[in-house]
Design an enzyme around this catalytic site. Structure first.
Site, PDB file in Angstrom:
ATOM      1  N   ARG A  49       0.700  -1.107   0.107  1.00  0.00           N
ATOM      2  CA  ARG A  49      -0.033   0.049   0.015  1.00  0.00           C
ATOM      3  C   ARG A  49       1.074   1.277  -0.131  1.00  0.00           C
ATOM      4  O   ARG A  49       2.179   1.137   0.177  1.00  0.00           O
ATOM      5  CB  ARG A  49      -0.892  -0.103   1.094  1.00  0.00           C
ATOM      6  CG  ARG A  49      -0.212  -0.419   2.449  1.00  0.00           C
ATOM      7  CD  ARG A  49      -0.727   0.383   3.773  1.00  0.00           C
ATOM      8  NE  ARG A  49      -0.833   1.935   3.454  1.00  0.00           N
ATOM      9  CZ  ARG A  49       0.556   2.440   3.803  1.00  0.00           C
ATOM     10  NH1 ARG A  49       1.642   1.731   4.246  1.00  0.00           N
ATOM     11  NH2 ARG A  49       0.497   3.867   3.773  1.00  0.00           N
ATOM     12  N   GLY A  50       0.328   2.301  -0.137  1.00  0.00           N
ATOM     13  CA  GLY A  50       0.896   3.798  -0.110  1.00  0.00           C
ATOM     14  C   GLY A  50       1.082   4.063  -1.557  1.00  0.00           C
ATOM     15  O   GLY A  50       1.500   3.071  -2.598  1.00  0.00           O
ATOM     16  N   ALA A  51       0.721   5.231  -2.014  1.00  0.00           N
ATOM     17  CA  ALA A  51       0.812   5.578  -3.489  1.00  0.00           C
ATOM     18  C   ALA A  51       1.800   5.196  -4.277  1.00  0.00           C
ATOM     19  O   ALA A  51       1.932   4.383  -5.371  1.00  0.00           O
ATOM     20  CB  ALA A  51       0.233   6.931  -3.718  1.00  0.00           C
ATOM     21  N   ARG A  86      -6.493  -0.203  -7.973  1.00  0.00           N
ATOM     22  CA  ARG A  86      -6.970   0.669  -6.973  1.00  0.00           C
ATOM     23  C   ARG A  86      -7.198   2.024  -7.661  1.00  0.00           C
ATOM     24  O   ARG A  86      -6.357   2.477  -8.464  1.00  0.00           O
ATOM     25  CB  ARG A  86      -5.983   0.993  -5.749  1.00  0.00           C
ATOM     26  CG  ARG A  86      -5.985  -0.281  -4.633  1.00  0.00           C
ATOM     27  CD  ARG A  86      -5.374   0.053  -3.044  1.00  0.00           C
ATOM     28  NE  ARG A  86      -6.140   0.966  -2.545  1.00  0.00           N
ATOM     29  CZ  ARG A  86      -5.510   1.495  -1.315  1.00  0.00           C
ATOM     30  NH1 ARG A  86      -4.452   1.487  -1.114  1.00  0.00           N
ATOM     31  NH2 ARG A  86      -6.424   2.327  -0.787  1.00  0.00           N
ATOM     32  N   GLN A 189      -3.301   2.774   9.805  1.00  0.00           N
ATOM     33  CA  GLN A 189      -1.918   2.514   9.310  1.00  0.00           C
ATOM     34  C   GLN A 189      -0.946   3.542  10.009  1.00  0.00           C
ATOM     35  O   GLN A 189       0.077   3.258  10.047  1.00  0.00           O
ATOM     36  CB  GLN A 189      -2.142   3.191   7.643  1.00  0.00           C
ATOM     37  CG  GLN A 189      -2.762   2.445   6.749  1.00  0.00           C
ATOM     38  CD  GLN A 189      -4.035   2.726   6.534  1.00  0.00           C
ATOM     39  OE1 GLN A 189      -4.921   3.134   7.364  1.00  0.00           O
ATOM     40  NE2 GLN A 189      -4.532   2.322   5.233  1.00  0.00           N
ATOM     41  N   ASP A 230      -2.082  11.124  -2.433  1.00  0.00           N
ATOM     42  CA  ASP A 230      -2.293   9.867  -3.297  1.00  0.00           C
ATOM     43  C   ASP A 230      -2.523  10.589  -4.812  1.00  0.00           C
ATOM     44  O   ASP A 230      -2.399   9.532  -5.807  1.00  0.00           O
ATOM     45  CB  ASP A 230      -3.335   9.089  -2.917  1.00  0.00           C
ATOM     46  CG  ASP A 230      -3.129   8.198  -1.776  1.00  0.00           C
ATOM     47  OD1 ASP A 230      -3.219   8.577  -0.747  1.00  0.00           O
ATOM     48  OD2 ASP A 230      -2.947   6.963  -2.001  1.00  0.00           O
ATOM     49  N   LYS A 241      -5.236  10.064   2.549  1.00  0.00           N
ATOM     50  CA  LYS A 241      -6.182   9.248   3.367  1.00  0.00           C
ATOM     51  C   LYS A 241      -7.158   9.955   4.170  1.00  0.00           C
ATOM     52  O   LYS A 241      -6.919  10.857   4.678  1.00  0.00           O
ATOM     53  CB  LYS A 241      -4.983   8.549   4.355  1.00  0.00           C
ATOM     54  CG  LYS A 241      -5.690   7.427   5.507  1.00  0.00           C
ATOM     55  CD  LYS A 241      -6.548   6.365   5.130  1.00  0.00           C
ATOM     56  CE  LYS A 241      -5.757   5.699   4.086  1.00  0.00           C
ATOM     57  NZ  LYS A 241      -6.634   4.616   3.126  1.00  0.00           N
TER      58      LYS A 241
HETATM   59  O1  MRU Z   1      -4.899   3.151   1.725  1.00  0.00           O
HETATM   60  P1  MRU Z   1      -3.263   3.357   1.877  1.00  0.00           P
HETATM   61  O2  MRU Z   1      -2.784   2.814   3.110  1.00  0.00           O
HETATM   62  O3  MRU Z   1      -2.501   2.846   0.605  1.00  0.00           O
HETATM   63  O4  MRU Z   1      -3.235   5.098   1.716  1.00  0.00           O
HETATM   64  C1  MRU Z   1      -1.970   5.764   1.962  1.00  0.00           C
HETATM   65  C2  MRU Z   1      -2.210   7.102   2.063  1.00  0.00           C
HETATM   66  O5  MRU Z   1      -3.268   7.581   2.122  1.00  0.00           O
HETATM   67  C3  MRU Z   1      -0.759   7.797   1.984  1.00  0.00           C
HETATM   68  O6  MRU Z   1      -0.717   8.836   2.814  1.00  0.00           O
HETATM   69  C4  MRU Z   1      -0.491   8.346   0.653  1.00  0.00           C
HETATM   70  O7  MRU Z   1      -0.343   6.959  -0.212  1.00  0.00           O
HETATM   71  C5  MRU Z   1       1.020   8.585   0.552  1.00  0.00           C
HETATM   72  S1  MRU Z   1       2.324   7.480   0.861  1.00  0.00           S
HETATM   73  C6  MRU Z   1       3.902   8.168   0.459  1.00  0.00           C
END
Ligand code: MRU
Length: 347
Positions: A49-51, A86, A189, A230, A241
């Site tokens: 996970r994470g963009a 996603r 998270q 994201d 998030k």
């Molecule tokens: O649903 P997730 O855990 O993938 O959401 C992640 C976030 O919202 C992070 O803040 C975002 O992806 C930036 S990660 C460098």
């Protein structure tokens, strides 16, 4: 294909391993990725996970599939499914598009170019995180207490993270002294991942429930908020998030600087403003209870109706500084975002 290593992804000879983030912080369990459809499951389930990380992981899965000899037609169909795994983080679509461009015109599939593109995407993310951290840490004064939301750290990128990269380099320079971590409902998270990363890095931190941030700010205990993104629209509005927008409103009310950190790969120049960002809605079960390494628990009647958007959108007007690898955009004083962006390339 050369070996690659990050906190959340490993590519030893011929294999692709991902750290299953659903099991953190209690277990460090590495999963062998068995192909593109398996990677889709891992991304949808938030094992990965994470963009930025989902973009890098998608690229590596496509490189692995090409190296394993997946026929070109099937590879392209798998890439299209992966691109849709996603909907909100644009890094995923951007990385898959770069991979399909590297593959060349159908019906062929340029295996060496695909392998090289995946490695470039990985290396680039490491470099972009460092550039973001350099720009962002310079914004902090000595000894600040900062608050962050979700996880925008090494678990969410191939490098040191975006928001957490700033915090990490800021801590090393004596600019960040303490980090308040929003637990980040519904999937925690912050509590599970950011607190784990900060503990590993030896950075002093305190966990709070999301609904405590207002009281903390009112008490004057937060000097700066630093979050990731994201997708950033062409006017500077951004999705992150769910809960981020509320923090931005609170920050404005309390006069706390609100800093957003992301690589240029998170900017979607084709998306005019925040209203055009697709926001993922997830399963009701995530709000009705929790399932993780700590077990399964439900806290509402099983049929309770639920709204579960995974992200919210913050208008650019609430942002003090948007820290990109290519520089820092300050909406209050700089040119409009599209003009500021013109001619800027990756660090
Ligand atoms: O649903 P997730 O855990 O993938 O959401 C992640 C976030 O919202 C992070 O803040 C975002 O992806 C930036 S990660 C460098």
């Amino acid at each position: 294909m050369r070996e690659l290593n990050s906190l959340a992804l490993r590519r030893p000879a011929g294999r692709l391993l991902v750290l299953d983030q659903r099991r953190l912080p209690h277990e460090e369990c590495w999963v062998d990725c068995r192909g593109v459809d398996h990677m889709i499951e891992l991304i949808r389930g938030l094992a990965v996970r994470g963009a930025p990380l989902i973009g890098v992981a998608a690229a590596l899965a496509l490189a692995q599939a090409a190296a394993a000899g997946l026929p070109a037609v099937e590879w392209r169909a798998a890439a299209a499914r992966l691109r849709a795994a996603r909907p909100t983080a644009v890094n995923l679509m951007a990385a898959v598009d770069r991979m399909t461009a590297a593959a060349g015109a159908p019906p062929g599939l340029d295996g060496p170019a695909v392998a090289a593109a995946a490695e470039t995407i990985f290396d680039e993310d490491v470099r972009l995180c460092e550039a973001i951290a350099r720009h962002g840490a310079a914004l902090c004064a000595p000894g600040e207490a900062v608050l962050t939301h979700c996880n925008a750290g090494a678990l969410a990128t191939a490098g040191i993270g975006t928001a957490l990269g700033i915090i990490r380099r800021g801590f090393e320079q004596g600019r960040v002294a303490h980090v308040f971590v929003d637990e980040t409902r519904p999937l925690l998270q912050g509590a599970r991942l950011t607190a784990w990363e900060l503990a590993r890095a030896g950075i002093p931190h305190t966990l709070l429930c999301d609904n405590m941030a207002a009281a903390l700010m009112a008490a004057g205990r937060v000097r700066r908020i630093v979050v990731g993104a994201d997708r950033i629209a062409a006017n500077g509005d951004f999705a992150n998030k769910v809960g981020t927008y509320g923090l931005a409103v609170l920050a404005r009310h309390h006069g706390v600087p609100f800093v957003v950190a992301a690589p240029l790969t998170t900017v979607d120049r084709g998306c005019p403003d925040g209203r055009a960002i697709p926001v993922e809605e997830r399963a009701a079960a995530e709000v009705r209870g929790f399932a993780g390494a700590a077990g399964v628990v439900g806290w509402t009647a099983p049929a309770t109706p639920v709204w579960n958007p995974a992200f919210d959108v913050t208008p650019a007007a609430l942002v003090t500084a948007l820290v990109l690898d290519c520089g820092v955009w300050r909406p209050a004083t700089d040119a409009a975002f599209p003009d500021w962006l013109k001619g800027r390339a990756h660090a």
